[in-house]
Design a protein around this motif. Sequence first.
Motif, PDB file in Angstrom:
ATOM      1  N   ASN A   1      -8.205   0.191   2.578  1.00 49.82           N
ATOM      2  CA  ASN A   1      -7.236   1.062   3.248  1.00 49.82           C
ATOM      3  C   ASN A   1      -7.155   2.465   2.653  1.00 49.82           C
TER       4      ASN A   1
ATOM      5  N   GLU B   1      -2.189 -10.604   6.629  1.00 49.61           N
ATOM      6  CA  GLU B   1      -1.042 -10.406   7.526  1.00 49.61           C
ATOM      7  C   GLU B   1      -0.135  -9.309   6.956  1.00 49.61           C
ATOM      8  N   VAL B   2       0.529  -8.598   7.848  1.00 49.75           N
ATOM      9  CA  VAL B   2       1.502  -7.583   7.410  1.00 49.75           C
ATOM     10  C   VAL B   2       2.805  -7.844   8.162  1.00 49.75           C
TER      11      VAL B   2
ATOM     12  N   THR C   1       0.765   3.432   2.105  1.00 45.02           N
ATOM     13  CA  THR C   1       1.162   3.711   3.484  1.00 45.02           C
ATOM     14  C   THR C   1       2.432   2.955   3.872  1.00 45.02           C
ATOM     15  N   GLY C   2       2.891   2.055   3.017  1.00 42.52           N
ATOM     16  CA  GLY C   2       4.124   1.320   3.303  1.00 42.52           C
ATOM     17  C   GLY C   2       3.884  -0.118   3.723  1.00 42.52           C
ATOM     18  N   ALA C   3       2.647  -0.467   4.044  1.00 39.22           N
ATOM     19  CA  ALA C   3       2.345  -1.828   4.507  1.00 39.22           C
ATOM     20  C   ALA C   3       2.256  -2.795   3.333  1.00 39.22           C
ATOM     21  N   THR C   4       2.921  -3.935   3.467  1.00 38.07           N
ATOM     22  CA  THR C   4       2.740  -5.000   2.475  1.00 38.07           C
ATOM     23  C   THR C   4       1.796  -6.023   3.093  1.00 38.07           C
ATOM     24  N   VAL C   5       0.573  -6.059   2.576  1.00 35.32           N
ATOM     25  CA  VAL C   5      -0.451  -6.963   3.096  1.00 35.32           C
ATOM     26  C   VAL C   5      -0.368  -8.262   2.306  1.00 35.32           C
TER      27      VAL C   5
ATOM     28  N   LEU D   1       0.826  -1.207   0.000  1.00 38.88           N
ATOM     29  CA  LEU D   1       0.000   0.000   0.000  1.00 38.88           C
ATOM     30  C   LEU D   1       0.859   1.255   0.000  1.00 38.88           C
TER      31      LEU D   1
ATOM     32  N   TYR E   1       5.705  -6.225   7.750  1.00 39.14           N
ATOM     33  CA  TYR E   1       6.435  -4.999   8.081  1.00 39.14           C
ATOM     34  C   TYR E   1       5.737  -3.815   7.428  1.00 39.14           C
ATOM     35  N   ASN E   2       5.796  -2.674   8.089  1.00 42.01           N
ATOM     36  CA  ASN E   2       5.238  -1.457   7.519  1.00 42.01           C
ATOM     37  C   ASN E   2       6.117  -0.292   7.940  1.00 42.01           C
ATOM     38  N   GLY E   3       6.835   0.262   6.960  1.00 42.95           N
ATOM     39  CA  GLY E   3       7.760   1.352   7.241  1.00 42.95           C
ATOM     40  C   GLY E   3       7.086   2.546   7.874  1.00 42.95           C
ATOM     41  N   ALA E   4       5.819   2.817   7.499  1.00 42.66           N
ATOM     42  CA  ALA E   4       5.139   4.015   7.984  1.00 42.66           C
ATOM     43  C   ALA E   4       4.437   3.781   9.315  1.00 42.66           C
TER      44      ALA E   4
ATOM     45  N   ILE F   1      -3.945   0.897   9.724  1.00 45.17           N
ATOM     46  CA  ILE F   1      -4.175  -0.231   8.808  1.00 45.17           C
ATOM     47  C   ILE F   1      -5.523  -0.873   9.131  1.00 45.17           C
ATOM     48  N   CYS F   2      -6.134  -1.455   8.113  1.00 43.31           N
ATOM     49  CA  CYS F   2      -7.363  -2.229   8.327  1.00 43.31           C
ATOM     50  C   CYS F   2      -7.157  -3.579   7.654  1.00 43.31           C
TER      51      CYS F   2
END
Lengths: 237, 123
Positions: free
Chosen positions: A133, B103-104, A98-102, A96, B106-109, B96-97
Amino acid sequence: MLRTAARARRAAIVAAASLLLSGCTVVAPGGVGTPTVPVTRAAQDELLRSAEHRLVVDCLRGRGITLSARPRAPDDDRVFRAALFGAGPRELSVTLATGATVTAHEDGCLAIARQRLYGDQRRWFRAQVTVDNLRAEAQARMRTDPAHRAALARWTRCATPPLGPRPDRPAPAVAARCDRESGLDAVRKRLEAAEMAEVRTLHRDELATYRQLRDRALRRAAELPASGPPVERPHLS
Amino acid sequence: MKRLLATAAAALLATTAGFALAGSAGAAECPSGEFCVWQEANFGGQRANWSGDDGWWESWISDTDSSWANHGISGPGIKDHVRVYESAWQGGSMTICLAPGQEVGYNGAANDRGDSHTWATGC
């Protein structure tokens, strides 16, 4: 031996279900018993939810697993999770803004149910995760806006007691008063609406795919044959 | 009870560094019906898990969250999506939703930003 039997049973159920589904798409226009898609969003959501649930239950049954309310021992739960959510590599993946890899697996009953309902689980996954998102993305953009930064600084000053450092978490009543006095609430409402419009434009392709696949799933869900034996509702407190 | 056990386990393990690293293959080690948050990326380190809402995560996991998994079970009328917020009591922004099975790693933000979450029928 058991595994082979389970696999054969699963294949038979998959085949039967796809026959059933593809057979059901041939409906005479305006004919008696033509399935109808509900009008309200809430009723549509509920229809999709029920259809997905039924397909998941069928798929799990094909793997010899019953969706039940009783708690499972850790090892049993691991087997159950692998059947429901999948195992092995995470084939479905979207990064995304926002930086998240779902990520998610493609081989679980949940993914298989979605494949049947939406027709293309990879396209659906990408569209669904992105659309789910949009608000998170709009809010992330909002935080970088100078007006939001300024209001947040006013809020922090408001929530800081005259003596001593700002508590890590101000009391809810203090937080609510500072939301109003700093103007943070109003700034958020204004910026969020503008950013939502912006991200919806940025993701118009995913939104179009989302609508297209959702419409298809609604038609399929409406055409699903009447339910089999009653299903115990899963436990989720 | 689960919550109590998790708290006790957390208190106990807070003093020991890095444990229960998740395997690289397969679903993240998160019980069915629960939302899980790990202190480390890729479902590693200490884990918090909830079957219900939590308006204010305990201090050891709040703002130290680095990976997330929604293992909620769907069903008619069931709240199976999880919304994560950057402030207590679902305040501030939603970071996040996640729908069930998502599953996530990692999230840099949104790394180290979560403070609360709520289950909902959608995002």
